[in-house]
Design a protein around this motif. Structure first.
Motif, mmCIF file in Angstrom:
data_model
loop_
_atom_site.group_PDB
_atom_site.id
_atom_site.type_symbol
_atom_site.label_atom_id
_atom_site.label_comp_id
_atom_site.label_asym_id
_atom_site.label_seq_id
_atom_site.Cartn_x
_atom_site.Cartn_y
_atom_site.Cartn_z
ATOM 1 N N TYR A 371 -15.452 -0.814 2.885
ATOM 2 C CA TYR A 371 -15.865 -0.666 3.649
ATOM 3 C C TYR A 371 -17.371 0.379 3.252
ATOM 4 C CZ TYR A 371 -12.334 -1.468 7.232
ATOM 5 O OH TYR A 371 -11.510 -2.218 7.666
ATOM 6 N N ARG A 372 -17.195 0.711 2.198
ATOM 7 C CA ARG A 372 -18.188 1.612 1.704
ATOM 8 C C ARG A 372 -19.540 0.868 1.586
ATOM 9 N NH1 ARG A 372 -18.751 2.720 -3.807
ATOM 10 N NH2 ARG A 372 -17.341 1.510 -5.447
ATOM 11 N N TRP A 373 -19.272 -1.127 1.083
ATOM 12 C CA TRP A 373 -20.435 -1.148 0.839
ATOM 13 C C TRP A 373 -21.303 -1.355 2.089
ATOM 14 C CZ3 TRP A 373 -22.224 -1.661 -3.947
ATOM 15 C CH2 TRP A 373 -20.468 -1.443 -4.723
ATOM 16 N N TYR A 374 -20.798 -1.254 3.114
ATOM 17 C CA TYR A 374 -21.666 -1.082 4.260
ATOM 18 C C TYR A 374 -22.675 0.030 4.607
ATOM 19 C CZ TYR A 374 -18.526 -5.101 6.038
ATOM 20 O OH TYR A 374 -18.047 -6.193 6.086
ATOM 21 N N GLY A 375 -22.337 0.963 3.934
ATOM 22 C CA GLY A 375 -23.132 1.687 4.292
ATOM 23 C C GLY A 375 -24.197 1.202 2.962
ATOM 24 N N GLN A 376 -24.387 0.921 2.047
ATOM 25 C CA GLN A 376 -25.260 0.358 1.418
ATOM 26 C C GLN A 376 -25.848 -1.352 1.746
ATOM 27 O OE1 GLN A 376 -26.404 1.146 -2.062
ATOM 28 N NE2 GLN A 376 -25.007 2.773 -1.659
ATOM 29 N N LEU A 377 -25.451 -1.847 2.719
ATOM 30 C CA LEU A 377 -25.969 -2.974 3.339
ATOM 31 C C LEU A 377 -26.674 -2.269 4.482
ATOM 32 C CD1 LEU A 377 -23.200 -6.665 3.931
ATOM 33 C CD2 LEU A 377 -25.706 -5.837 3.096
ATOM 34 N N ARG A 378 -26.370 -1.173 5.216
ATOM 35 C CA ARG A 378 -27.291 -1.171 5.846
ATOM 36 C C ARG A 378 -28.358 0.224 6.154
ATOM 37 N NH1 ARG A 378 -29.864 -1.135 10.446
ATOM 38 N NH2 ARG A 378 -29.496 -0.234 12.626
ATOM 39 N N ALA A 379 -28.731 0.943 5.081
ATOM 40 C CA ALA A 379 -29.872 1.060 4.345
ATOM 41 C C ALA A 379 -30.669 -0.078 3.568
ATOM 42 C CB ALA A 379 -29.200 2.110 2.920
ATOM 43 N N VAL A 380 -30.146 -1.290 2.874
ATOM 44 C CA VAL A 380 -30.614 -2.420 2.895
ATOM 45 C C VAL A 380 -31.487 -2.249 4.082
ATOM 46 C CG1 VAL A 380 -30.641 -4.338 2.539
ATOM 47 C CG2 VAL A 380 -29.773 -3.139 1.010
ATOM 48 N N GLU A 381 -30.788 -3.170 4.886
ATOM 49 C CA GLU A 381 -31.439 -3.586 6.568
ATOM 50 C C GLU A 381 -32.411 -2.100 6.690
ATOM 51 O OE1 GLU A 381 -28.097 -5.736 8.996
ATOM 52 O OE2 GLU A 381 -27.872 -3.937 8.883
ATOM 53 N N GLN A 382 -32.211 -0.733 6.981
ATOM 54 C CA GLN A 382 -33.115 -0.057 7.195
ATOM 55 C C GLN A 382 -34.413 -0.297 6.306
ATOM 56 O OE1 GLN A 382 -31.861 1.865 10.039
ATOM 57 N NE2 GLN A 382 -34.285 2.640 10.593
ATOM 58 N N ALA A 383 -34.185 -0.674 5.347
ATOM 59 C CA ALA A 383 -35.408 -0.945 4.537
ATOM 60 C C ALA A 383 -36.314 -1.660 5.258
ATOM 61 C CB ALA A 383 -35.133 -0.585 3.309
ATOM 62 N N VAL A 384 -35.679 -3.045 5.480
ATOM 63 C CA VAL A 384 -36.215 -3.649 5.895
ATOM 64 C C VAL A 384 -36.961 -3.772 7.090
ATOM 65 C CG1 VAL A 384 -36.004 -5.994 6.582
ATOM 66 C CG2 VAL A 384 -34.696 -5.739 4.521
ATOM 67 N N GLU A 385 -36.626 -3.033 8.027
ATOM 68 C CA GLU A 385 -36.981 -3.022 9.704
ATOM 69 C C GLU A 385 -38.531 -1.758 9.057
ATOM 70 O OE1 GLU A 385 -34.362 -1.715 11.910
ATOM 71 O OE2 GLU A 385 -33.035 -3.635 11.854
ATOM 72 N N ASP A 386 -37.626 -0.884 8.170
ATOM 73 C CA ASP A 386 -39.305 -0.316 8.270
ATOM 74 C C ASP A 386 -40.674 -0.410 7.201
ATOM 75 O OD1 ASP A 386 -37.720 2.117 9.246
ATOM 76 O OD2 ASP A 386 -36.238 2.839 7.876
ATOM 77 N N ALA A 387 -39.883 -1.440 7.131
ATOM 78 C CA ALA A 387 -41.265 -2.335 5.327
ATOM 79 C C ALA A 387 -42.918 -1.306 6.163
ATOM 80 C CB ALA A 387 -41.120 -3.453 5.370
ATOM 81 N N PRO A 388 -43.769 -1.321 5.849
ATOM 82 C CA PRO A 388 -44.691 -1.111 5.564
ATOM 83 C C PRO A 388 -45.882 -2.291 6.143
ATOM 84 C CG PRO A 388 -44.603 -0.328 4.067
ATOM 85 C CD PRO A 388 -43.399 -0.308 4.762
ATOM 86 N N GLU A 389 -46.559 -2.383 7.413
ATOM 87 C CA GLU A 389 -46.436 -4.158 7.424
ATOM 88 C C GLU A 389 -47.765 -5.355 6.035
ATOM 89 O OE1 GLU A 389 -49.773 -6.277 10.376
ATOM 90 O OE2 GLU A 389 -49.218 -4.511 11.019
ATOM 91 N N GLY A 390 -48.492 -4.077 5.582
ATOM 92 C CA GLY A 390 -49.502 -4.260 4.436
ATOM 93 C C GLY A 390 -48.319 -4.503 3.537
ATOM 94 N N SER A 391 -47.084 -3.991 2.969
ATOM 95 C CA SER A 391 -46.199 -4.133 1.990
ATOM 96 C C SER A 391 -45.201 -5.062 1.748
ATOM 97 C CB SER A 391 -46.328 -3.359 1.162
ATOM 98 O OG SER A 391 -45.940 -2.026 2.050
ATOM 99 N N ARG A 392 -44.993 -5.595 3.073
ATOM 100 C CA ARG A 392 -43.612 -5.779 3.347
ATOM 101 C C ARG A 392 -43.462 -6.787 2.483
ATOM 102 N NH1 ARG A 392 -44.833 -7.360 9.782
ATOM 103 N NH2 ARG A 392 -43.830 -5.249 10.401
ATOM 104 N N MET A 393 -43.834 -8.230 1.623
ATOM 105 C CA MET A 393 -43.737 -8.793 0.840
ATOM 106 C C MET A 393 -42.719 -7.669 -0.366
ATOM 107 S SD MET A 393 -43.633 -11.666 1.943
ATOM 108 C CE MET A 393 -43.357 -12.436 -0.017
ATOM 109 N N GLU A 394 -43.170 -6.870 -1.037
ATOM 110 C CA GLU A 394 -42.428 -6.165 -2.155
ATOM 111 C C GLU A 394 -41.550 -5.788 -1.693
ATOM 112 O OE1 GLU A 394 -45.742 -6.433 -0.946
ATOM 113 O OE2 GLU A 394 -47.087 -6.491 -2.522
ATOM 114 N N VAL A 395 -41.414 -5.589 -0.586
ATOM 115 C CA VAL A 395 -40.117 -4.712 0.063
ATOM 116 C C VAL A 395 -39.406 -5.485 0.057
ATOM 117 C CG1 VAL A 395 -39.000 -3.051 1.984
ATOM 118 C CG2 VAL A 395 -41.594 -2.923 1.082
ATOM 119 N N TYR A 396 -39.003 -6.672 0.519
ATOM 120 C CA TYR A 396 -38.041 -7.798 1.040
ATOM 121 C C TYR A 396 -38.018 -8.742 -0.754
ATOM 122 C CZ TYR A 396 -40.236 -8.056 6.001
ATOM 123 O OH TYR A 396 -40.931 -7.799 6.765
ATOM 124 N N GLU A 397 -38.411 -8.407 -1.223
ATOM 125 C CA GLU A 397 -38.020 -8.787 -2.663
ATOM 126 C C GLU A 397 -37.433 -7.555 -3.153
ATOM 127 O OE1 GLU A 397 -41.523 -9.239 -4.675
ATOM 128 O OE2 GLU A 397 -42.020 -11.849 -3.524
#
Length: 454
Positions: A371-397
């Protein structure tokens, strides 16, 4: 093989960690119950004996030796005798003592918290008198008027008893010149002729009794009315000192002597540990069970001949013998098992409710690894959702790289096979997040190309 062993049906380590607090709590409560509810018997006990060269002193040494074999130290506390012993018991200065019958009664003993561990032996009233040439032998106690008689020191049992005997004969206080010396100095005074007689209450084993019975010029008083005394004072017994019992070859004494005798009793405070009660009663059976001058084989020790209520443990011993466990193992080991019922009660009260806590703790500990790894997954998803439009590719990678690291760590997680569904579920969810990021990267790629072209 080591990798295979990581995936088992059951995790002993996790169970131990989950159960450790419960086990520690149960052990602590059991130990607390073991020592507080039923404390271990003390290793020292105070025994009030008697005067120097008295039977009480001699028997006290035997009790000390008997209990020392079981690791219990008996501290012998000398005293003037029965009366002082009784006072020290009442005051709590000693734990156990030799007390003469007739010194108290049942009501007083119960009120003062005293119990009898059994009567041990009869201790006759010995009245030794100097023979005087030209004077007839003393055959009646009324003939003691005007003589110097040592009653014994204050606190001994003899003075009180002898006063009662004199009162029955109509001898008033003051008609006999009373001395209150201890036994040894009184014997010296008698032999030197400075007093006319002395009184003891003692078993015949006392060294002074043995000596005086064989001393020329010293005469033992014969209580010819002994049976009448025993009827008048119920705590007394009529006993006979047989002719020749001291020395058959020299025919000492040259005739039978009638004597009156109270009974020596082993008296304890009612807070004496039951295990020590058993030890003292067993020692008494060893020391006093033989035939003696005034008793038959096995007559003593006994729950009879005492006005003090007999202790329940002592009464059980006289009825059934020593406790079962003590017949086959050492005292301390038997006492340990005898007290284990306290631990059993504590365990019964704790194990059932606390055992219901351990399984959920074990399950929680195993599942928490996933279960503790689901926190890490949620953090990844949150980072993807909050990625600024001009640097999305860098965030995705960057997040794809992070997912790879998470997946590598998750692949090293070891859990029992019964919980493997959670682990495989986590890995599928990691893959799901990866595909979503890749999908987003695919959508973002044309936009990036158009911006570059412009």
């Amino acid at each position: 093989m080591s990798k295979i062993l990581k995936f088992t049906q059951f995790s002993v380590r996790d169970l131990f960690v989950a159960a450790a607090p419960t086990i520690a709590l149960i052990a602590g409560v059991c130990l607390l119950a073991y020592w507080l509810v039923d404390p271990a018997p003390p290793r020292t006990v105070r025994l009030a004996t008697g005067q120097e060269n008295s039977a009480y002193e001699e028997f006290g040494k035997k009790y000390a030796a008997a209990l020392a074999k079981h690791g219990v130290k008996v501290t012998l506390v000398p005293s003037a005798g029965s009366g002082e012993n009784l006072k020290r018991l009442r005051a709590g200065e000693v734990d156990i003592a030799f007390v003469q019958s007739g010194s108290t009664n049942e009501e007083a003993a119960e009120r003062e918290g005293l119990t009898s561990l059994g009567s041990l032996f009869v201790e006759p009233l010995w009245l030794f008198l100097r023979e005087t040439k030209g004077k007839p032998p003393i055959t009646q106690l009324t003939q003691l008027k005007g003589l110097k008689i040592n009653y014994g020191p204050k606190g001994a049992g003899a003075p009180r008893l002898f006063r009662q005997v004199l009162e029955l004969n109509g001898v008033e206080k003051g008609e006999v010149e009373r001395f209150s010396l201890a036994n040894t100095p009184a014997t010296v005074e008698l032999l030197e002729g400075r007093i006319d007689g002395l009184v003891f209450t003692s078993a015949p084993e006392a060294p002074l009794i043995q000596m005086l019975l064989q001393t020329p010029g010293i005469k033992l008083f014969n209580f010819n009315q002994a049976e009448a005394y025993a009827r008048k004072l119920p705590f007394l017994t009529h006993v006979v000192l047989p002719q020749g019992i001291v020395d058959l070859g020299r025919d000492i004494p040259a005739e039978d002597y009638n004597l009156i005798a109270p009974t020596a009793t082993l008296v304890a405070r009612d807070d004496l540990h039951p295990a020590l009660t058993d030890l003292f009663v067993q020692a008494a059976s060893s020391i006093h069970s033989g035939a003696g001058w005034f008793s038959q084989q096995g007559q003593f020790p006994s729950a009879k001949y005492t006005e003090i209520p007999v202790d329940a443990e002592a009464a059980k011993y006289y009825k059934s013998g020593p406790p079962l466990l003590q017949r086959y193992m050492t005292f301390w080991l038997a006492n340990f098992f005898d007290r284990m019922w306290v631990v059993v009660v504590a365990l019964g009260a704790l194990i059932l409710p606390l055992s219901k806590v351990v399984p959920p703790l074990y399950v929680w500990r195993i599942r928490s690894r996933v279960y503790r790894w689901y926190g890490q997954l949620r953090a990844v998803e949150q980072a993807v959702e909050d990625a600024p439009e001009g640097s999305r590719m860098e965030v995705y990678e960057a997040q794809l790289q992070r997912l790879n690291e998470i997946e590598e760590l998750v692949n090293q997680v070891s859990i029992p096979l019964s919980f493997a569904d959670g682990l495989y579920g986590l890995r599928s969810h990691i893959q799901f997040v990866r595909k979503r990021i890749q999908f987003l990267m695919g959508e973002s790629a044309p936009a990036v190309d158009e911006a570059v072209a412009v």
